[in-house]
Design a protein around this motif. Structure first.
Motif, short mmCIF file in Angstrom:
data_model
loop_
_atom_site.label_atom_id
_atom_site.label_comp_id
_atom_site.label_asym_id
_atom_site.label_seq_id
_atom_site.Cartn_x
_atom_site.Cartn_y
_atom_site.Cartn_z
N LYS A 1 0.83 -1.21 0.00
CA LYS A 1 0.00 0.00 0.00
C LYS A 1 0.86 1.26 0.00
N SER B 1 -7.51 -4.07 -3.50
CA SER B 1 -7.98 -3.79 -2.14
C SER B 1 -7.77 -5.00 -1.22
N LYS B 2 -8.11 -6.18 -1.72
CA LYS B 2 -7.96 -7.39 -0.91
C LYS B 2 -6.49 -7.71 -0.64
N SER C 1 -5.33 -5.26 2.07
CA SER C 1 -5.92 -5.51 3.39
C SER C 1 -5.49 -6.87 3.96
#
Length: 73
Positions: free
Chosen positions: A18, A43-44, A47
């Motif tokens: 990120k 996104s996954k 995260s």
């Protein structure tokens, strides 16, 4: 025994993914397009919901213009 995806080292790796994206000035949609994936995939990954293999990590590194050691400390 903890699963590796939840290890301190893996959490560091996804935080660096990120961070690299943000440093590159890219949003998740742009990265997804460059990878040929969906924004949801990016996104996954960020995260920690999806586990990266070395080949996938190399693709992120290429897009973000980072060396692999940036992600693993």
């Amino acid at each position: 025994m903890k699963k590796a995806i939840y290890s301190k080292e893996y959490k560091y790796l996804v935080s660096q993914v990120k961070k690299a994206r943000e440093e590159a000035g890219l949003d998740q949609k742009k990265v997804a397009k460059l990878l040929g994936r969906t924004q949801s995939y990016v996104s996954k990954v960020e995260s920690g919901q999806l586990r990266l293999d070395i080949i996938q990590l190399k693709e992120f590194a290429r897009i973000y213009k980072k060396r692999l050691d940036f992600f693993i400390g």
